[in-house]
Motif scaffolding. Sequence first.
Motif, PDB file in Angstrom:
ATOM      1  N   HIS A 150       0.938  -1.287  -0.086  1.00 23.57           N
ATOM      2  CA  HIS A 150       0.006  -0.094   0.031  1.00 23.57           C
ATOM      3  C   HIS A 150       0.825   1.245  -0.008  1.00 23.57           C
ATOM      4  O   HIS A 150       0.565   2.347  -0.489  1.00 23.57           O
ATOM      5  N   ALA A 151       2.135   1.238   0.543  1.00 23.97           N
ATOM      6  CA  ALA A 151       2.862   2.413   0.591  1.00 23.97           C
ATOM      7  C   ALA A 151       4.446   1.867   0.845  1.00 23.97           C
ATOM      8  O   ALA A 151       4.549   0.682   1.622  1.00 23.97           O
ATOM      9  N   SER A 152       5.334   2.137   0.107  1.00 26.81           N
ATOM     10  CA  SER A 152       6.736   1.580   0.076  1.00 26.81           C
ATOM     11  C   SER A 152       7.389   1.957   1.203  1.00 26.81           C
ATOM     12  O   SER A 152       7.059   2.983   1.748  1.00 26.81           O
ATOM     13  N   ASN A 153       8.161   1.216   2.003  1.00 30.91           N
ATOM     14  CA  ASN A 153       8.711   1.237   3.116  1.00 30.91           C
ATOM     15  C   ASN A 153      10.254   2.134   2.874  1.00 30.91           C
ATOM     16  O   ASN A 153      10.902   2.603   3.762  1.00 30.91           O
ATOM     17  N   VAL A 154      10.248   2.248   1.458  1.00 29.92           N
ATOM     18  CA  VAL A 154      11.508   2.880   1.108  1.00 29.92           C
ATOM     19  C   VAL A 154      11.272   4.276   0.477  1.00 29.92           C
ATOM     20  O   VAL A 154      11.989   5.531   1.064  1.00 29.92           O
ATOM     21  N   THR A 155      10.085   4.529  -0.103  1.00 31.31           N
ATOM     22  CA  THR A 155       9.849   5.770  -0.763  1.00 31.31           C
ATOM     23  C   THR A 155       8.678   6.511  -0.100  1.00 31.31           C
ATOM     24  O   THR A 155       8.596   7.622  -0.426  1.00 31.31           O
ATOM     25  N   GLY A 156       8.029   5.641   0.464  1.00 32.20           N
ATOM     26  CA  GLY A 156       6.778   5.979   0.934  1.00 32.20           C
ATOM     27  C   GLY A 156       5.590   6.360   0.022  1.00 32.20           C
ATOM     28  O   GLY A 156       4.379   6.715   0.441  1.00 32.20           O
ATOM     29  N   ASN A 157       5.840   6.035  -1.285  1.00 33.64           N
ATOM     30  CA  ASN A 157       4.853   6.333  -2.263  1.00 33.64           C
ATOM     31  C   ASN A 157       3.622   5.742  -2.133  1.00 33.64           C
ATOM     32  O   ASN A 157       3.611   4.227  -1.849  1.00 33.64           O
ATOM     33  N   ILE A 158       2.411   6.041  -2.069  1.00 36.38           N
ATOM     34  CA  ILE A 158       1.146   5.624  -1.808  1.00 36.38           C
ATOM     35  C   ILE A 158       0.528   4.965  -3.146  1.00 36.38           C
ATOM     36  O   ILE A 158       0.445   5.519  -4.051  1.00 36.38           O
ATOM     37  N   THR A 159       0.339   3.762  -2.855  1.00 33.20           N
ATOM     38  CA  THR A 159      -0.479   2.944  -4.230  1.00 33.20           C
ATOM     39  C   THR A 159      -1.868   3.248  -3.996  1.00 33.20           C
ATOM     40  O   THR A 159      -2.695   3.080  -3.132  1.00 33.20           O
ATOM     41  N   PRO A 160      -2.385   3.614  -5.428  1.00 33.62           N
ATOM     42  CA  PRO A 160      -3.662   3.692  -5.406  1.00 33.62           C
ATOM     43  C   PRO A 160      -4.641   2.502  -5.398  1.00 33.62           C
ATOM     44  O   PRO A 160      -4.969   1.892  -6.397  1.00 33.62           O
ATOM     45  N   ALA A 192      -0.481  -3.430   4.271  1.00 32.78           N
ATOM     46  CA  ALA A 192      -0.730  -2.270   5.023  1.00 32.78           C
ATOM     47  C   ALA A 192       0.499  -1.741   5.907  1.00 32.78           C
ATOM     48  O   ALA A 192      -0.056  -0.943   6.825  1.00 32.78           O
ATOM     49  N   ALA A 193       1.538  -2.246   6.057  1.00 33.61           N
ATOM     50  CA  ALA A 193       2.342  -2.327   7.202  1.00 33.61           C
ATOM     51  C   ALA A 193       2.795  -0.688   7.454  1.00 33.61           C
ATOM     52  O   ALA A 193       2.899  -0.343   8.325  1.00 33.61           O
ATOM     53  N   GLN A 194       2.960   0.061   6.119  1.00 31.34           N
ATOM     54  CA  GLN A 194       3.200   1.261   6.371  1.00 31.34           C
ATOM     55  C   GLN A 194       2.106   2.522   6.366  1.00 31.34           C
ATOM     56  O   GLN A 194       2.216   3.834   6.403  1.00 31.34           O
ATOM     57  N   THR A 195       1.006   1.779   6.046  1.00 34.53           N
ATOM     58  CA  THR A 195      -0.254   2.841   5.763  1.00 34.53           C
ATOM     59  C   THR A 195      -1.209   2.740   7.181  1.00 34.53           C
ATOM     60  O   THR A 195      -1.930   3.867   7.211  1.00 34.53           O
TER      61      THR A 195
END
Lengths: 85, 386
Positions: free
Chosen positions: B150-160, B179-182
């Motif tokens: 859902h969001a990369s733990n490297v870039t933070g980029n949120i997936t739609p 969803a670990a990062q979201t």
Amino acid sequence: MDKELKEECILVFQTTHRTLQAENILKKEKIKIKIVLKPRSITTDCGLAIRFNAEDKDVIFKIIKNNNLSLMGVYSRSGEKWIKL
Amino acid sequence: MVKKKLIYLDNAATSFPKPEQVYQKMDHCMRNIGANPGRSGHRMAIKADEMVYNTRETIKKLFNISNSENIIFTSNATIALNLGIKGVLQKGDEVISSSIEHNSVFRPLMQLIKKGVRVKFIPCSEDGFLDPDDVEKAVTDKTKLIIVNHASNVTGNITPIKEIGKIAKRSGAIFFIDAAQTAGNISIDVKRDYIDMLACSGHKSLLGPQGTGILYVRPGIELNTIIEGGTGSSSESENQPELLPDKLESGTLNTVGIVGLGAGVDFILKTGLDKIRNRKVFLTIKLLKGLENLNGIKIYGPGDAGKIVPIVSFNINSIDPSEVGYLLDERFGIMTRVGLHCSPLAHKTIGSFPKGTVRVSLGYFNTEGDIDYLINSLKNILKTKA
């Protein structure tokens, strides 16, 4: 509370989660209930059951139906035995 | 050397500190309600049952889940992902995933490839974005599972995820999000977003303690079990019970941890997820601005606080990220995480493999002062390394 529960009846659900879900809903509806161990003669489960007053039976069944709770069984005590209702 | 303050900027690994009520509830639970839930049926065990039940009910609200029996407690997100992935997939099945996955998804999938599962890893853009159109092109009527970060733990980029969820629904595939990062960072609604399964950790933005994780499984999805054992229910049967949560929760639960997780999620609900999100976006904007002004900085990801969870990866000149991380910690007391972040795939995607990056991840309790101090410390490092 035990004294208030004259004729012993119990509601049995398949999981502890469903038992507690029912407990919460029945308590919100101000029904007098008590969490007890499932009698060993009904199931060898280590789980819980809900004791209630026989006179509240109809109200409880209505609440169970309205909340889509899946009941496994209802039992009434007769001496040492539990009879499925 | 002057003793410096300590600044924690590693919230994507685990959040610190936790809200005060998390410590208090866990302490109270451990001192007063130490019994085993779902087992003994005495008053203390029933109290423990109730506390576990209440946590499920609290989590249910955060994700708009209909029935809390579909929430499974695990010891972390990795276990939740393994239970889900291996519970769904069998030899010959086709899976779609992406090139920004964490090892907690990537490695189980690589293991299953050896057992005859076919996986398509959709390439993401250089800033770590997974385009739903690319998922749409890859999906076939044979796709059994779509699992994405859902969001990369490297870039933070949120997936739609909503767009990808729609694609999954149309094709009949199960949609599973990591969803670990979201979770606890941005809004997740299992109905709105077409989510069939969700895995997350309890100790990151949900603000619970380590040793907690969650798996949500939509009603109607029957997982195969990879762990069987004592559940306290249907004990007379030789077989694992079919009902959730018991089916997927063998063995004694981490009651104290679950109570702490409940307190963390309760804090989020009472504070308001929007307020938490706005605060983190505000801090992330400040962080990005500060970093952009540094000489020789390379920021990975979209560089837009609105498009990411509060995670920013960067490198400075050609200084080894490990050295930057070491100097930040040693000289300035700033704790970040450097290297590959268990996501070699993501680092290959953004072009930072094998060296990795310096990653700063913010939490709700960080301050503007923390960010000023970080930027000044990086300037200082740049000066001495120049």
